[in-house]
Structures are given as structure tokens and as C-alpha cells.
Design an enzyme around this catalytic site. Structure first.
Site, PDB file in Angstrom:
ATOM      1  N   VAL A 166       0.816  -1.231   0.000  1.00 41.21           N
ATOM      2  CA  VAL A 166       0.000   0.000   0.000  1.00 41.21           C
ATOM      3  C   VAL A 166       0.846   1.275   0.000  1.00 41.21           C
ATOM      4  O   VAL A 166       0.342   2.346  -0.339  1.00 41.21           O
ATOM      5  CB  VAL A 166      -0.988   0.039   1.191  1.00 41.21           C
ATOM      6  CG1 VAL A 166      -2.078  -1.002   1.042  1.00 41.21           C
ATOM      7  CG2 VAL A 166      -0.273  -0.063   2.527  1.00 41.21           C
ATOM      8  N   ASN A 184      -6.841  -1.269   6.140  1.00 41.33           N
ATOM      9  CA  ASN A 184      -6.491  -2.072   7.325  1.00 41.33           C
ATOM     10  C   ASN A 184      -4.996  -2.361   7.437  1.00 41.33           C
ATOM     11  O   ASN A 184      -4.493  -2.548   8.538  1.00 41.33           O
ATOM     12  CB  ASN A 184      -7.283  -3.390   7.258  1.00 41.33           C
ATOM     13  CG  ASN A 184      -6.748  -4.425   8.215  1.00 41.33           C
ATOM     14  OD1 ASN A 184      -6.975  -4.358   9.420  1.00 41.33           O
ATOM     15  ND2 ASN A 184      -5.994  -5.389   7.677  1.00 41.33           N
ATOM     16  N   SER A 211      -6.543   2.607  15.961  1.00 38.90           N
ATOM     17  CA  SER A 211      -6.166   1.813  17.133  1.00 38.90           C
ATOM     18  C   SER A 211      -6.451   2.644  18.380  1.00 38.90           C
ATOM     19  O   SER A 211      -6.529   3.888  18.286  1.00 38.90           O
ATOM     20  CB  SER A 211      -4.658   1.506  17.061  1.00 38.90           C
ATOM     21  OG  SER A 211      -4.202   0.966  18.276  1.00 38.90           O
ATOM     22  N   SER A 233      -4.220   3.066  20.151  1.00 37.18           N
ATOM     23  CA  SER A 233      -2.922   3.762  20.103  1.00 37.18           C
ATOM     24  C   SER A 233      -2.996   5.026  19.247  1.00 37.18           C
ATOM     25  O   SER A 233      -2.023   5.772  19.169  1.00 37.18           O
ATOM     26  CB  SER A 233      -1.848   2.826  19.540  1.00 37.18           C
ATOM     27  OG  SER A 233      -1.794   1.647  20.302  1.00 37.18           O
ATOM     28  N   TYR A 260       4.485   4.232  16.158  1.00 33.92           N
ATOM     29  CA  TYR A 260       3.168   3.620  15.909  1.00 33.92           C
ATOM     30  C   TYR A 260       2.072   4.572  16.397  1.00 33.92           C
ATOM     31  O   TYR A 260       1.077   4.805  15.707  1.00 33.92           O
ATOM     32  CB  TYR A 260       3.097   2.275  16.619  1.00 33.92           C
ATOM     33  CG  TYR A 260       1.826   1.485  16.348  1.00 33.92           C
ATOM     34  CD1 TYR A 260       1.607   0.867  15.122  1.00 33.92           C
ATOM     35  CD2 TYR A 260       0.836   1.352  17.329  1.00 33.92           C
ATOM     36  CE1 TYR A 260       0.445   0.132  14.877  1.00 33.92           C
ATOM     37  CE2 TYR A 260      -0.326   0.622  17.093  1.00 33.92           C
ATOM     38  CZ  TYR A 260      -0.516   0.018  15.862  1.00 33.92           C
ATOM     39  OH  TYR A 260      -1.669  -0.701  15.623  1.00 33.92           O
ATOM     40  N   LYS A 267      -0.931   6.119  14.098  1.00 34.68           N
ATOM     41  CA  LYS A 267      -2.357   5.862  14.319  1.00 34.68           C
ATOM     42  C   LYS A 267      -3.090   7.155  14.715  1.00 34.68           C
ATOM     43  O   LYS A 267      -4.273   7.310  14.401  1.00 34.68           O
ATOM     44  CB  LYS A 267      -2.553   4.758  15.367  1.00 34.68           C
ATOM     45  CG  LYS A 267      -2.106   3.383  14.851  1.00 34.68           C
ATOM     46  CD  LYS A 267      -2.890   2.952  13.599  1.00 34.68           C
ATOM     47  CE  LYS A 267      -2.556   1.557  13.138  1.00 34.68           C
ATOM     48  NZ  LYS A 267      -3.311   1.148  11.942  1.00 34.68           N
ATOM     49  N   THR A 273      -3.855 -11.448  16.851  1.00 35.21           N
ATOM     50  CA  THR A 273      -3.479 -11.580  15.432  1.00 35.21           C
ATOM     51  C   THR A 273      -1.971 -11.826  15.348  1.00 35.21           C
ATOM     52  O   THR A 273      -1.280 -11.830  16.365  1.00 35.21           O
ATOM     53  CB  THR A 273      -3.801 -10.281  14.656  1.00 35.21           C
ATOM     54  OG1 THR A 273      -2.948  -9.239  15.144  1.00 35.21           O
ATOM     55  CG2 THR A 273      -5.251  -9.858  14.791  1.00 35.21           C
TER      56      THR A 273
HETATM   57  P1  NAD Z   1      -1.719  -8.613  11.033  1.00 31.73           P
HETATM   58  O1  NAD Z   1      -0.247  -8.490  11.057  1.00 31.73           O
HETATM   59  O2  NAD Z   1      -2.325  -9.964  11.103  1.00 31.73           O
HETATM   60  O3  NAD Z   1      -2.343  -7.896   9.749  1.00 31.73           O
HETATM   61  C1  NAD Z   1      -1.744  -6.827   9.066  1.00 31.73           C
HETATM   62  C2  NAD Z   1      -1.776  -7.179   7.602  1.00 31.73           C
HETATM   63  O4  NAD Z   1      -1.289  -6.069   6.837  1.00 31.73           O
HETATM   64  C3  NAD Z   1      -0.849  -8.362   7.306  1.00 31.73           C
HETATM   65  O5  NAD Z   1      -1.533  -9.315   6.526  1.00 31.73           O
HETATM   66  C4  NAD Z   1       0.303  -7.732   6.546  1.00 31.73           C
HETATM   67  O6  NAD Z   1       0.890  -8.618   5.617  1.00 31.73           O
HETATM   68  C5  NAD Z   1      -0.398  -6.574   5.857  1.00 31.73           C
HETATM   69  N1  NAD Z   1       0.531  -5.522   5.472  1.00 31.73           N
HETATM   70  C6  NAD Z   1       1.544  -5.021   6.203  1.00 31.73           C
HETATM   71  N2  NAD Z   1       2.201  -4.088   5.515  1.00 31.73           N
HETATM   72  C7  NAD Z   1       1.582  -3.997   4.308  1.00 31.73           C
HETATM   73  C8  NAD Z   1       1.797  -3.216   3.161  1.00 31.73           C
HETATM   74  N3  NAD Z   1       2.815  -2.345   3.106  1.00 31.73           N
HETATM   75  N4  NAD Z   1       0.961  -3.375   2.109  1.00 31.73           N
HETATM   76  C9  NAD Z   1      -0.045  -4.274   2.139  1.00 31.73           C
HETATM   77  N5  NAD Z   1      -0.289  -5.053   3.204  1.00 31.73           N
HETATM   78  C10 NAD Z   1       0.518  -4.913   4.274  1.00 31.73           C
HETATM   79  O7  NAD Z   1      -2.224  -7.732  12.233  1.00 31.73           O
HETATM   80  P2  NAD Z   1      -3.660  -7.106  12.567  1.00 31.73           P
HETATM   81  O8  NAD Z   1      -3.688  -6.970  14.022  1.00 31.73           O
HETATM   82  O9  NAD Z   1      -4.744  -7.831  11.878  1.00 31.73           O
HETATM   83  O10 NAD Z   1      -3.506  -5.643  11.945  1.00 31.73           O
HETATM   84  C11 NAD Z   1      -4.507  -5.038  11.145  1.00 31.73           C
HETATM   85  C12 NAD Z   1      -4.632  -3.584  11.516  1.00 31.73           C
HETATM   86  O11 NAD Z   1      -5.147  -3.495  12.851  1.00 31.73           O
HETATM   87  C13 NAD Z   1      -3.317  -2.808  11.504  1.00 31.73           C
HETATM   88  O12 NAD Z   1      -3.534  -1.536  10.916  1.00 31.73           O
HETATM   89  C14 NAD Z   1      -3.002  -2.661  12.984  1.00 31.73           C
HETATM   90  O13 NAD Z   1      -2.206  -1.531  13.231  1.00 31.73           O
HETATM   91  C15 NAD Z   1      -4.399  -2.548  13.562  1.00 31.73           C
HETATM   92  N6  NAD Z   1      -4.509  -2.840  14.998  1.00 31.73           N
HETATM   93  C16 NAD Z   1      -4.103  -4.043  15.498  1.00 31.73           C
HETATM   94  C17 NAD Z   1      -4.241  -4.284  16.868  1.00 31.73           C
HETATM   95  C18 NAD Z   1      -3.799  -5.590  17.495  1.00 31.73           C
HETATM   96  O14 NAD Z   1      -3.687  -5.659  18.724  1.00 31.73           O
HETATM   97  N7  NAD Z   1      -3.577  -6.649  16.712  1.00 31.73           N
HETATM   98  C19 NAD Z   1      -4.787  -3.308  17.696  1.00 31.73           C
HETATM   99  C20 NAD Z   1      -5.194  -2.106  17.135  1.00 31.73           C
HETATM  100  C21 NAD Z   1      -5.055  -1.878  15.792  1.00 31.73           C
END
Ligand code: NAD
Length: 253
Positions: A61, A87, A138, A140, A151, A155, A186
Site C-alpha cells: 500500500v 487495514n 487503534s 494507540s 506507531y 495511528k 493476530t
Molecule cells: P496482522 O499483522 O495480522 O495484519 C496486518 C496485515 O497487513 C498483514 O496481513 C500484513 O501482511 C499486511 N501488510 C503489512 N504491511 C503492508 C503493506 N505495506 N501493504 C499491504 N499489506 C501490508 O495484524 P492485525 O492486528 O490484523 O492488523 C490489522 C490492523 O489493525 C493494523 O492496521 C493494525 O495496526 C491494527 N490494529 C491491530 C491491533 C492488534 O492488537 N492486533 C490493535 C489495534 C489496531
């Protein structure tokens, strides 16, 4: 069944993005799976089990050319873009002093510029569809964490980009909202597995005393994308088991 929409979900090879893709596909929508790792995207497509409903667009992205290709391929295949779920995201734990310029660029390029790239690229089609955008921010992005300075910066930017885009795009009939999850089970947080003392601290801070499951975040994303949320724009909905309801003080009783 609800009307079939075409929905791009970035970072949908795992976690929250994958859960959102499964939910939207189950609801009968076309889903565009995006991420950097092809075999993860293919596994999600296989789990959905309906090739006619799924388009895989491998790409980063933060790479605007790859994003424009995804937009073009989506239009060629499905003829419309109704919803974008921004996402994709990464986290590199670092406190301010030990953080590096390199990490700053890496995180901002994915978490902030990625949201900007995909939203800009799809905008003409979202205008046609009077569609909507859901950003994955998030907790965050609502307040600071210890040891997550860049981070938090990224966010915080996603949260405020959501509000500003909602203001600018309301005239075009486009809604822009965000979810703000707390700790979710995750790949991103898999490194915490087995760290019982840290998990216990989270359980003490989160009123509902547990991490979220990815589908619990995806269900709120699905609500924001739906007709039920037709008068909702510019909001950041915490999906956090009550974490952000607290001012941070410990229980007094
Ligand atoms: P995750 O690592 O399973 O998913 C993130 C996905 O984004 C992965 O599949 C990764 O390959 C993909 N990705 C990373 N960089 C990319 C890029 N440059 N281009 C395309 N795809 C890319 O983790 P998740 O927890 O499902 O994260 C999803 C979102 O949720 C993120 O934005 C994360 O910051 C946010 N989030 C996660 C949490 C948590 O505790 N897991 C909490 C709050 C917010």
C-alpha cells in the site's frame, strides 16, 4: 441478501483484514484481497471458496503504482468500488529515544501514506458509488503507549485523517469512519504469546478483561460499511472492551 457491493480490504491475508474479508464475502459481497504475500491471500480466497466473488491484488500500500494497479484491476473485474477498508498496518516497538529515522519512514509509509494512497486512488469510484471508507486506527491512535512512539504517531494521524476526510468528502456522499481496536489476537501481537505477566496487565486494564478476536473488530467494520450506518461519518469507534472508558486510574474501590 443485501445488495452486492465491491469492497477492497488492504492487508487481508491475516488478522483483522482477513476476518473482514470473510465477513463481507459471507454477506454476499465481492472482496478484493490485498497484501504483500501471495500465498496468504490465496489461502483466504480458498477459505472463502467462491472464486467469482474474489480478486487478489498483491501489492504494497505504500507503493502508489501498485495501489493504482489494484484500483484498475478492481474496476476491470467488478466495475465499481463501493467500500475501502484501509487495514494494512505494521508495528515496530520502540521508545522515542531508541527509535530510528528508518523505522519512522517505514511505519509512516505503510500506516499513514498507505491509507492516503488507497483512498486517493479509489476516490473517483467511491464518488460514483457514494461509497464509504473505513480506516483501521487503534486505541494507540487515541492516546499514547509506552514504547510505541512511531506507531502512536501513525495511528494518531489515521484517526485525524479520518475526521478531516469525513469533512471534505461528505459533500460527495462519501462517509469516512474508523475503528480503534485494543489488543487483538493476530499475527501482530503473536509475539506476546506466553508472556503471561504482560497479558495479565492487559487483562487488568481492559474492563472486559481479554483481547479482542479479529471477527469482533470485523463485525464493527461491517456495520460502518452498511446502510445501517448511513448517517455516521467522521467517527472513530473504539472496539476495546471498555479500555478507553477509563481515565487510566486504578479501581478506587
Ligand atoms: P496482522 O499483522 O495480522 O495484519 C496486518 C496485515 O497487513 C498483514 O496481513 C500484513 O501482511 C499486511 N501488510 C503489512 N504491511 C503492508 C503493506 N505495506 N501493504 C499491504 N499489506 C501490508 O495484524 P492485525 O492486528 O490484523 O492488523 C490489522 C490492523 O489493525 C493494523 O492496521 C493494525 O495496526 C491494527 N490494529 C491491530 C491491533 C492488534 O492488537 N492486533 C490493535 C489495534 C489496531
Amino acid at each position: 441478501m443485501t445488495e452486492c457491493k465491491t469492497i477492497i480490504i488492504t492487508g487481508s491475508g491475516s488478522g483483522i483484514g482477513k476476518a473482514a474479508a470473510l465477513r463481507f464475502a459471507k454477506d454476499g459481497h465481492n472482496v478484493v484481497l490485498n497484501g504483500r504475500t501471495l500465498d496468504k491471500l490465496e489461502a483466504v480466497r480458498d477459505e472463502i471458496g467462491r472464486d467469482d466473488q474474489v480478486l487478489i491484488c498483491q501489492g504494497d500500500v505504500s507503493d502508489n503504482e501498485a495501489v493504482n494497479r489494484m484500483t484498475e484491476e478492481t474496476i476491470n473485474r467488478f466495475g465499481a468500488i463501493d467500500v475501502v477498508v484501509n487495514n494494512a498496518g505494521i508495528a515496530i516497538p520502540d521508545d522515542f529515544e531508541s527509535s530510528s529515522h528508518n523505522d519512522f519512514d517505514t511505519i509512516i509509509n505503510v500506516n499513514v501514506k498507505g491509507v492516503y494512497n488507497v483512498s486517493k486512488s479509489t476516490l473517483p469510484h467511491l464518488k460514483t458509488a457514494k461509497g464509504n471508507i473505513i480506516n483501521v486506527s487503534s486505541v494507540s491512535g487515541l492516546g499514547g503507549d509506552w514504547g510505541m512512539c512511531i506507531y502512536n504517531t501513525s495511528k494518531g494521524a489515521v484517526s485525524n485523517m479520518t475526521r478531516a476526510m469525513a469533512l471534505d468528502l461528505a459533500k460527495d456522499g462519501i462517509r469516512v469512519n474508523a475503528v480503534a481496536p485494543s489488543l487483538t489476537s493476530t499475527e501482530m501481537t503473536s509475539g506476546m504469546k506466553g508472556n503471561d505477566s504482560l497479558i495479565k496487565k492487559f487483562e487488568e486494564r481492559i474492563p472486559m478483561a481479554r483481547a479482542a478476536q479479529p471477527d469482533e473488530v470485523a463485525d464493527v467494520i461491517a456495520f460502518l460499511a452498511s446502510h445501517d450506518a448511513r448517517f455516521v461519518t467522521g467517527t472513530i469507534i473504539p472496539v476495546d472492551g471498555g479500555l478507553s472508558a477509563s481515565n487510566g486510574q486504578p479501581p478506587l474501590g
